[in-house]
Design an enzyme around this catalytic site. Structure first.
Site, PDB file in Angstrom:
ATOM      1  N   THR A 186       2.043 -44.531  13.868  1.00 26.12           N
ATOM      2  CA  THR A 186       2.084 -46.029  13.060  1.00 26.12           C
ATOM      3  C   THR A 186       1.994 -46.417  11.721  1.00 26.12           C
ATOM      4  O   THR A 186       0.561 -45.418  11.873  1.00 26.12           O
ATOM      5  CB  THR A 186       1.806 -46.945  14.489  1.00 26.12           C
ATOM      6  OG1 THR A 186       0.274 -47.038  14.392  1.00 26.12           O
ATOM      7  CG2 THR A 186       2.174 -46.980  15.691  1.00 26.12           C
TER       8      THR A 186
ATOM      9  N   GLY B   5      -5.158 -46.126  22.197  1.00 21.89           N
ATOM     10  CA  GLY B   5      -6.127 -46.489  22.844  1.00 21.89           C
ATOM     11  C   GLY B   5      -5.977 -47.690  24.012  1.00 21.89           C
ATOM     12  O   GLY B   5      -4.417 -47.740  24.248  1.00 21.89           O
ATOM     13  N   ASP B   6      -6.325 -47.806  25.062  1.00 22.66           N
ATOM     14  CA  ASP B   6      -5.769 -49.047  26.226  1.00 22.66           C
ATOM     15  C   ASP B   6      -4.368 -49.924  25.533  1.00 22.66           C
ATOM     16  O   ASP B   6      -3.318 -50.505  26.057  1.00 22.66           O
ATOM     17  CB  ASP B   6      -7.223 -49.850  26.849  1.00 22.66           C
ATOM     18  CG  ASP B   6      -7.474 -49.047  27.829  1.00 22.66           C
ATOM     19  OD1 ASP B   6      -6.970 -48.018  28.073  1.00 22.66           O
ATOM     20  OD2 ASP B   6      -8.863 -49.130  27.291  1.00 22.66           O
TER      21      ASP B   6
ATOM     22  N   THR C 113     -10.594 -45.780  22.124  1.00 29.92           N
ATOM     23  CA  THR C 113     -12.517 -45.076  22.986  1.00 29.92           C
ATOM     24  C   THR C 113     -13.270 -45.476  24.547  1.00 29.92           C
ATOM     25  O   THR C 113     -13.661 -44.442  24.605  1.00 29.92           O
ATOM     26  CB  THR C 113     -12.722 -46.443  22.329  1.00 29.92           C
ATOM     27  OG1 THR C 113     -12.834 -46.576  20.726  1.00 29.92           O
ATOM     28  CG2 THR C 113     -14.475 -47.041  22.453  1.00 29.92           C
TER      29      THR C 113
ATOM     30  N   ASP D 104       1.693 -51.658  44.373  1.00 33.20           N
ATOM     31  CA  ASP D 104       1.058 -52.198  45.752  1.00 33.20           C
ATOM     32  C   ASP D 104       2.385 -53.224  45.443  1.00 33.20           C
ATOM     33  O   ASP D 104       2.018 -53.845  47.221  1.00 33.20           O
ATOM     34  CB  ASP D 104       0.219 -52.457  46.611  1.00 33.20           C
ATOM     35  CG  ASP D 104      -0.939 -53.061  44.897  1.00 33.20           C
ATOM     36  OD1 ASP D 104      -0.296 -53.433  44.786  1.00 33.20           O
ATOM     37  OD2 ASP D 104      -2.413 -53.274  45.562  1.00 33.20           O
TER      38      ASP D 104
ATOM     39  N   LEU E 202       0.829 -55.929  44.082  1.00 34.80           N
ATOM     40  CA  LEU E 202      -0.293 -57.216  44.725  1.00 34.80           C
ATOM     41  C   LEU E 202      -1.244 -57.136  43.214  1.00 34.80           C
ATOM     42  O   LEU E 202      -1.490 -56.081  42.303  1.00 34.80           O
ATOM     43  CB  LEU E 202      -1.178 -57.071  45.582  1.00 34.80           C
ATOM     44  CG  LEU E 202      -0.530 -57.434  47.095  1.00 34.80           C
ATOM     45  CD1 LEU E 202      -1.331 -56.810  47.819  1.00 34.80           C
ATOM     46  CD2 LEU E 202      -0.187 -58.800  46.770  1.00 34.80           C
TER      47      LEU E 202
ATOM     48  N   GLU F 109      -6.467 -57.428  24.351  1.00 31.84           N
ATOM     49  CA  GLU F 109      -6.274 -59.190  23.053  1.00 31.84           C
ATOM     50  C   GLU F 109      -6.761 -59.995  23.462  1.00 31.84           C
ATOM     51  O   GLU F 109      -6.746 -60.408  24.592  1.00 31.84           O
ATOM     52  CB  GLU F 109      -4.316 -59.289  23.722  1.00 31.84           C
ATOM     53  CG  GLU F 109      -3.755 -60.466  22.841  1.00 31.84           C
ATOM     54  CD  GLU F 109      -2.355 -60.368  23.572  1.00 31.84           C
ATOM     55  OE1 GLU F 109      -2.109 -61.668  22.166  1.00 31.84           O
ATOM     56  OE2 GLU F 109      -2.070 -60.211  24.459  1.00 31.84           O
TER      57      GLU F 109
END
Length: 314
Positions: free
Chosen positions: A37, A67-68, A96, A219, A221, A277
């Site tokens: 990117t 990252g996440d 991180t 699951d 849930l 976010e």
């Protein structure tokens, strides 16, 4: 052998571990393409492009490398995009905290092994959480901890990793105030002041804090944690221990529930973090969409044992 397309956060384009992993997988016979990117919007564009071109180019696995936030953006784009992609997804943890990868048992310290897992593991259908139309893979958090996540200096995170969150929390401890709101789920209702909340499809956030340690990603849930306002007699030592190790430091105070959906409402804004976010909101509804995407996680603690299915030929 497998054809992979890596959507790589541009900040890691020069990471020698990534270059070594790509070279190793190519030497093992896999076909690996890399798309780094450059600017805002590239993750969505490159992910959509990979899904659209998968059949013609033979792409079997799209790998979210970063990252996440990058992982959530790639999988979120796939979830909300047009149908037709019959392949699966993998993750390459380069951030991180790497909270989702750690929950899933993918070692951020061995990038080659992580990429090999994406290439060779069987795809498994996994759930996606949706907050008011916004998809997330790992966790929704709210309250004091989410404020800390939003306020932690990026340079501090780069230097200290997950420890940066704890240090920022210590500096902001005197500003900590409880939020007050009402939560509802299937057969569940709770109302009152709270310090933090989390709704988990995954298990940890904030650089390793196990907020929803019993959550599974297959699951159907979501797991809710509410950490009510802490009585004054527990003192600041318990608060800092909670920042460091999570709510097990004050076991017995927390409220937990599992449900396919949760709703929240309040009279004032709540700091919310949706897989990286930041949001401010007074109301939201979160729902679980079972088996929404296929993910290659290997032998992951996040999986309850749903049978994997064979890869779709490209």
């Amino acid at each position: 052998m497998t054809h992979l397309r890596i959507i790589l956060n541009g900040k890691s384009a020069a990471d020698v571990r990534v270059r070594r992993a790509v070279a190793t997988l190519r030497a093992e016979g896999h076909q690996v393409g890399v798309r780094p990117t450059w600017e805002s919007g590239d993750v969505q564009r490159l992910t959509s492009e990979a899904m659209r071109d998968a059949a013609a180019d033979g792409i079997e696995v799209i790998v979210a490398a970063g990252g996440d936030g990058t992982i959530n953006e790639v999988l979120g784009t796939a979830f909300t995009g047009e149908g037709g992609y019959g392949g699966s997804f993998g993750i390459l943890p380069l951030g991180t905290a790497n909270d989702f990868a750690r929950s899933a048992g993918v070692d951020p310290n061995d990038i080659t092994a992580a990429l090999r897992r994406a290439a060779t593991s069987m795809p498994v259908p996994v759930d996606i959480g949706v907050l008011d139309g916004r998809p997330f893979v790992n966790l929704v958090t709210g309250g004091f901890g989410s404020r800390i996540t939003a306020e932690t200096d990026p340079q501090l995170k780069k230097s200290l990793g997950g420890l940066a969150y704890a240090l920022t929390g210590l500096a902001r401890l005197g500003d900590m105030t409880a939020s007050t709101g009402r939560f509802r789920g299937e057969g569940f209702e709770w109302e009152g002041p709270f310090i933090a909340m989390a709704i988990g499809n995954g298990r940890q956030a904030g650089g390793g804090i196990p907020l929803c340690p019993g959550a599974s990603i297959d699951d159907g849930l979501l797991d809710l944690l509410i950490l009510p306002a802490i009585p004054p007699d527990l003192g600041s030592q318990h608060l800092m221990e909670a920042l460091r190790t999570g709510p097990r430091a004050i076991r017995g105070l927390e409220v937990r529930c599992k449900s396919t959906w949760f709703e929240y409402e309040a009279q004032e804004d709540l700091h919310v973090n949706l897989d990286g976010e930041p949001l401010l909101t007074r109301t939201f509804r979160v729902e679980c969409v079972p088996g929404a995407l296929s993910l290659r996680l290997g032998d992951s603690p996040l999986l309850k044992g749903r049978q994997p299915h064979p890869p779709v030929a490209g």
